[in-house]
Design a protein around this motif. Structure first.
Motif, short mmCIF file in Angstrom:
data_model
loop_
_atom_site.label_atom_id
_atom_site.label_comp_id
_atom_site.label_asym_id
_atom_site.label_seq_id
_atom_site.Cartn_x
_atom_site.Cartn_y
_atom_site.Cartn_z
N SER A 177 33.24 49.46 40.10
CA SER A 177 32.47 48.21 40.22
C SER A 177 30.96 48.41 40.14
O SER A 177 30.22 47.42 40.03
CB SER A 177 32.81 47.52 41.54
OG SER A 177 32.47 48.34 42.64
N LYS A 203 27.58 40.01 37.47
CA LYS A 203 29.03 39.94 37.32
C LYS A 203 29.38 39.17 36.05
O LYS A 203 28.85 38.08 35.81
CB LYS A 203 29.65 39.25 38.54
CG LYS A 203 31.18 39.27 38.54
CD LYS A 203 31.73 38.58 39.79
CE LYS A 203 31.64 37.07 39.65
NZ LYS A 203 32.37 36.36 40.73
N ARG A 235 38.40 37.77 41.49
CA ARG A 235 36.96 37.61 41.26
C ARG A 235 36.64 36.49 40.26
O ARG A 235 35.49 36.32 39.87
CB ARG A 235 36.34 38.92 40.77
CG ARG A 235 36.18 39.99 41.85
CD ARG A 235 35.45 41.21 41.29
NE ARG A 235 34.97 42.09 42.35
CZ ARG A 235 35.66 43.09 42.87
NH1 ARG A 235 36.90 43.33 42.45
NH2 ARG A 235 35.13 43.84 43.83
N ASP A 236 37.62 35.75 39.82
CA ASP A 236 37.42 34.66 38.87
C ASP A 236 36.76 35.17 37.59
O ASP A 236 35.78 34.60 37.10
CB ASP A 236 36.60 33.54 39.49
CG ASP A 236 36.60 32.27 38.64
OD1 ASP A 236 37.58 32.05 37.92
OD2 ASP A 236 35.61 31.52 38.69
N TRP A 276 40.18 45.36 39.09
CA TRP A 276 38.86 44.97 39.60
C TRP A 276 38.63 43.47 39.48
O TRP A 276 38.05 42.85 40.37
CB TRP A 276 37.77 45.73 38.82
CG TRP A 276 36.40 45.26 39.16
CD1 TRP A 276 35.69 45.55 40.29
CD2 TRP A 276 35.59 44.38 38.39
NE1 TRP A 276 34.46 44.91 40.26
CE2 TRP A 276 34.39 44.19 39.10
CE3 TRP A 276 35.76 43.75 37.16
CZ2 TRP A 276 33.35 43.39 38.62
CZ3 TRP A 276 34.74 42.95 36.67
CH2 TRP A 276 33.56 42.78 37.40
N GLU A 336 36.68 49.74 44.04
CA GLU A 336 35.68 49.03 44.84
C GLU A 336 34.32 49.72 44.87
O GLU A 336 33.28 49.04 44.93
CB GLU A 336 36.19 48.86 46.28
CG GLU A 336 37.36 47.89 46.38
CD GLU A 336 37.02 46.51 45.84
OE1 GLU A 336 35.88 46.03 46.07
OE2 GLU A 336 37.87 45.91 45.15
#
Length: 416
Positions: A16, A23, A51-52, A47, A12
């Motif tokens: 990231s 993104k 988050r698609d 990760w 996180e």
């Protein structure tokens, strides 16, 4: 903090970080089968969860040692078992000359970038670690590198139309392997990691010796990050000086000789001028710049990195060296020498080549341009076989115009 919580915190807050501003929609992890890359794939999946984001894996088999194909197959089997899309790319382009590791690295990037563009992958994750960072720092320290060379690798950059990220730069190899062991993920040890022929292996041993002074990978990596901050500051002020003082003249770059500025900023301008004109991914080493300065002070001219440099009382002029482009041929609608775009009456049978002596002799008005002869020799010209059609820089336009593909200031901005 428990080990599992440490993984969550790392994903996180550290892993990231390269994605804060943008993104990805489809990210591919570059996986060789070694511990670093297997951990990269594992963390990428953690990760991306929720988050698609689509995750794939790509392996480059250089075919340079026994067992590389089997390692690629191991990665493919691992991905198939877990439902991860995977592709193995093979390279057989090394001709046995030059730097093998550099050639293999360039091939990896080129193959993966082309694959990404063909398959809709917008981002590729690389498994460089804190250990890699420290080893690179030591190797460059041995070469007497300046701030640029000692600065840490970029966590995010764009190359060949693809975004590249290095989300493991602040994670040690030991922690990555501990993560793999906790999750029952195996890896392959590359025998080249112990091959004494490679400089990186020697650097690793040097770092082990530095442990007696309480200097480890983490400390060396932290220093390289500090150097990166200094590098960013230098680039900021280099850009400011370029906007104020650098003059572009038909693709040549003129830098003032006696404007008051710190020596390092002046050196940065020189290095970037050589990279911009010579289309070099890396700048010359400090020793080469010192040699250039010496020859300019004694003879007023020098060649370096595919560039011809001359000095007058007021300016240092950087231009393309004719010998670097004398055999470069391209279609008129393509970007020539990575720098020039031509517009005009395109037609079959036309091509772009350097003007050269033969072409310059066919340009009676070239002196009226005010450009030095040496600059015009390497300038782009339109040819039909041996017949010169146009040479816009030399005053022979015939309906053709030539524009820089990337202005110098934009080149500096892209490098920030």
């Amino acid at each position: 903090m428990s080990e599992d919580n440490d993984d969550d915190w790392f994903v996180e807050h550290i892993f990231s970080s390269p994605f804060f501003l943008s993104k990805p929609k489809h990210i591919a992890a570059a996986v060789s089968g070694g511990s670093d890359s297997m951990a990269l794939l594992s963390y990428t999946l953690l990760w991306a969860e929720g988050r698609d984001i689509q995750v794939s894996a790509v392996t480059v088999d250089h075919g340079l040692r026994d067992g590389s194909a089997a390692e690629a197959e191991t990665v493919a089997a691992y991905c198939a078992k877990r439902g991860i899309a995977h592709k193995t790319l093979r390279w057989d382009g090394w001709d046995g000359t030059g730097n093998l590791q550099a050639s293999a690295r360039d091939a990896r990037y080129a193959l993966m970038a082309e694959f990404a563009k063909q398959t809709g992958i917008d981002t590729i994750a690389l498994g460089h670690t804190e250990d890699d960072q420290a080893e690179t720092f030591v190797m460059r320290l041995a070469r007497k590198s300046g701030v640029d060379g000692l600065a840490s690798m970029k966590g995010r950059f764009r190359k060949s139309g693809v975004d590249w990220v290095r989300p493991l730069l602040l994670r040690s190899r030991a922690k990555l392997r501990a993560h793999l062991e906790r999750n029952n993920i195996s890896w392959v040890d590359d025998p080249s990691n112990e091959d004494a022929r490679f400089e990186r292996v020697h650097a690793r041993k040097v770092i082990a010796e530095l442990g007696a002074l309480n200097i480890d990978n983490g400390i060396l990596s932290a220093v390289s990050h500090n150097m990166a901050s200094a590098k960013d500051a230098l680039k900021h002020y280099t850009l400011a000086e370029a906007r104020t003082h650098a003059v572009t003249e038909s693709g040549d770059l003129l830098l003032p000789r006696f404007e008051p500025m710190p020596h390092e900023i002046s050196r940065q301008l020189s290095v970037n001028a050589l990279q911009w004109i010579g289309r070099n991914p890396y700048g010359p080493r400090n020793r080469a710049i010192d040699d250039m300065d010496y020859h300019l002070s004694t003879s007023g001219a020098h060649t370096l990195a595919g560039c011809h440099i001359t000095q007058t009382e007021r300016h240092t002029r950087y231009t393309r060296e004719f010998n670097a482009v004398r055999d470069l041929v391209g279609p008129t609608k393509a970007v020539w020498d990575g720098r020039w775009r031509l517009g005009g009456p395109h037609a079959p049978g036309l091509e772009i080549r350097a003007l050269g002596e033969d072409g310059l002799a066919q340009c009676p008005d070239w002196r009226g341009t005010g450009l030095p002869r040496i600059s015009l020799l390497a300038s782009p010209a339109v040819w039909r076989g041996e017949a010169l059609v146009a040479a816009p820089h030399a005053g022979l336009e015939n309906g053709w115009v030539v524009k820089l593909w990337q202005p110098f200031v934009q080149f500096l901005l892209d490098g920030l």
